[in-house]
Motif scaffolding. Sequence first.
Motif, short mmCIF file in Angstrom:
data_model
loop_
_atom_site.label_atom_id
_atom_site.label_comp_id
_atom_site.label_asym_id
_atom_site.label_seq_id
_atom_site.Cartn_x
_atom_site.Cartn_y
_atom_site.Cartn_z
N MET A 1 0.83 -1.21 0.00
CA MET A 1 0.00 0.00 0.00
C MET A 1 0.87 1.26 0.00
N VAL A 2 1.66 1.38 1.07
CA VAL A 2 2.60 2.51 1.14
C VAL A 2 3.99 1.95 1.39
N THR A 3 4.93 2.31 0.55
CA THR A 3 6.31 1.87 0.74
C THR A 3 7.21 3.09 0.86
N ILE A 4 7.88 3.17 1.99
CA ILE A 4 8.77 4.31 2.22
C ILE A 4 10.18 3.78 2.32
N GLN A 5 11.09 4.39 1.55
CA GLN A 5 12.47 3.92 1.57
C GLN A 5 13.43 5.05 1.89
N ASN A 6 14.21 4.84 2.93
CA ASN A 6 15.33 5.72 3.26
C ASN A 6 14.96 7.20 3.24
N LEU A 7 13.90 7.52 3.95
CA LEU A 7 13.36 8.89 3.91
C LEU A 7 14.14 9.81 4.84
N HIS A 8 14.63 10.93 4.26
CA HIS A 8 15.34 11.94 5.04
C HIS A 8 14.64 13.27 4.89
N LYS A 9 14.52 14.00 5.99
CA LYS A 9 14.02 15.37 5.89
C LYS A 9 14.59 16.22 7.02
N ALA A 10 15.12 17.37 6.65
CA ALA A 10 15.62 18.30 7.65
C ALA A 10 14.94 19.64 7.45
N PHE A 11 14.57 20.28 8.55
CA PHE A 11 14.11 21.67 8.50
C PHE A 11 15.26 22.52 9.01
N GLY A 12 16.00 23.16 8.14
CA GLY A 12 17.19 23.89 8.55
C GLY A 12 18.21 22.90 9.10
N HIS A 13 18.64 23.14 10.34
CA HIS A 13 19.62 22.24 10.94
C HIS A 13 18.96 21.09 11.69
N ASN A 14 17.64 21.14 11.76
CA ASN A 14 16.93 20.15 12.56
C ASN A 14 16.58 18.94 11.70
N GLN A 15 17.35 17.85 11.86
CA GLN A 15 17.10 16.63 11.10
C GLN A 15 15.90 15.91 11.70
N VAL A 16 14.77 15.98 11.03
CA VAL A 16 13.55 15.41 11.61
C VAL A 16 13.41 13.93 11.27
N LEU A 17 13.55 13.59 10.00
CA LEU A 17 13.50 12.18 9.61
C LEU A 17 14.88 11.77 9.13
N ASN A 18 15.32 10.65 9.63
CA ASN A 18 16.70 10.26 9.37
C ASN A 18 16.76 8.82 8.87
N GLY A 19 16.35 8.61 7.66
CA GLY A 19 16.40 7.26 7.09
C GLY A 19 15.27 6.37 7.56
N VAL A 20 14.04 6.75 7.26
CA VAL A 20 12.89 5.92 7.64
C VAL A 20 12.59 4.91 6.53
N ASP A 21 12.52 3.64 6.91
CA ASP A 21 12.08 2.60 5.99
C ASP A 21 10.80 2.01 6.55
N LEU A 22 9.75 2.02 5.76
CA LEU A 22 8.49 1.55 6.30
C LEU A 22 7.66 0.94 5.17
N ASP A 23 7.06 -0.21 5.48
CA ASP A 23 6.21 -0.86 4.50
C ASP A 23 4.85 -1.09 5.15
N ILE A 24 3.84 -0.43 4.64
CA ILE A 24 2.51 -0.59 5.21
C ILE A 24 1.68 -1.44 4.26
N LYS A 25 1.21 -2.58 4.79
CA LYS A 25 0.47 -3.51 3.93
C LYS A 25 -1.00 -3.12 3.88
N SER B 1 4.78 13.94 4.47
CA SER B 1 5.60 13.51 3.33
C SER B 1 4.81 12.57 2.44
N ILE B 2 4.05 11.68 3.07
CA ILE B 2 3.24 10.75 2.27
C ILE B 2 2.23 11.54 1.44
N LEU B 3 1.70 12.61 2.02
CA LEU B 3 0.71 13.42 1.32
C LEU B 3 1.32 14.39 0.32
N GLY B 4 2.65 14.50 0.34
CA GLY B 4 3.29 15.44 -0.57
C GLY B 4 3.24 16.88 -0.10
#
Lengths: 260, 235
Positions: free
Chosen positions: B1-25, B46-49
């Motif tokens: 259904m939803v497959t997330i691979q190695n997701l990174h996101k930083a807001f400025g210096h604040n690293q919020v997501l640091n390599g999320v891998d998730l598989d939702i069936k 992020s999933i919603l864009g």
Amino acid sequence: MLKILKYSFFDLMRSRWSYVYFSFYLLLSFVLLFLNNDLSKAIITLMNVIIVLVPLIGSIFGIMYYYNSREFTELLLAQPLKRSSIFLGQYLGVALSLSMSLVLGLGIPFGFYGLFKSNIIWDFALLLITGTFLTLIFSALAFSMGLNNENKIKGFGYAILLWLFMAIIYDGVFLMSLIMFEDYPLDKLSLVGIMLNPIDLSRTLILLTLDISALLGYTGAVFKQFFGTNLGLLISFAMLSVWVVVPIWRITYKSKKKDF
Amino acid sequence: MVTIQNLHKAFGHNQVLNGVDLDIKEGGIFAVLGPNGSGKTTLIKSILGMVIFDKGSIEVLGNNIKKNADYRRQIDYLPQIANFPSNLKVKELVKMIKDLRGKASEEEKLIKLFGLQPFMDKKLGNLSGGTKQKVNIVLAFMFNSALIILDEPTTGLDPVSLIRLKALIQEEKKKGKTILITSHIMSFVEEMADEIVFLLEGTIYFKGSIQELKDTTEQTDFEHAIASILNQNHA
């Protein structure tokens, strides 16, 4: 995009401020026509008002609408819509409703005073066209300022500063530079200088078509040679279009990269 | 259904997501948990864009979400804070969202369920927080989409509405839908979730059923199990 445009437009059509803006122009042109009973003199006075007021109102409305509709935007972002169409739709909603207030507010009184039978209809049309261009330009600039600044006060400040610069400071600097370099031939330079500021460009365009360029002396003659011709007119409109397109491009570019 | 691979996101210096891998069936209720600021909302957005991630990829129903916005047709989303244009009436808002989606909807039933009929002609700016949340819920559930994302759905709801919401979620689950929930109310999560995902400092710390969590932490109580994860990590 058209759906967003529709909702933004109707949302603004219901707001009190659109009517205030519309009535202002209605009243202004009725009073002017009543006082001097001469269409072409009224156009000159109106031009002086429009050239300063339209960019100011465009900036303020644009930036206010951007920040006020933030919630609406967030709601839309979760829907299956392209980002650029959300922002462009909102922008066009603001710009078109402002332009409509302008065109109707000025058009109705002039229509009553026999505009369509007179020979200055082209001058008047030019006034409306440049007014619309200025609305499109300054609300687009305001929107891109909004997209650049999360902070409302900052965004508002930058939009007003930009207006102040274009409407007043630019002219001052321009004039100073002309005085400093008066020993050199400055025709081309001043032509380019005017081209780079949409407010100056609109003002010159209207002044020269109104045939009062004789008042401007030698420089006026040079300008008349340029702006008076079809080619000059074409280049001027092309320049105004560039001023519309560049901020719109910035809106689409910025909106694609922004986090909400 | 939803497959997330190695997701990174930083807001400025604040690293919020640091390599999320998730598989939702497909099918079932998934709860995303984590302390404040652990990146739950960022993950969902992020999933919603709505949040543009720096690195990694997300696929929803086999579509890479970076390619186009149309996959959002398959998602119903309930935002955390119910922010609506305040000069719009409830009725107009519902109509507008329906128009934008261009899809069949079943709002009548939901409006009745949450007793919103008297508020349909009121402006959204004049509604109380709880009523706004109910409108929010109606908007989120009215299009029969395959994936439902609920960000703190219980905020501001009275007990009666909460019970109705729970029943509604269970009903959707029975239809075979995938439901993604974030919540701070542990009892709500324990009651609803089939599987939990625990986010900590931008990575997935635990994924599995509640029973598995209790076993690994050697706690009998769900709330204590969560607390023990946090204590271990901060000790």
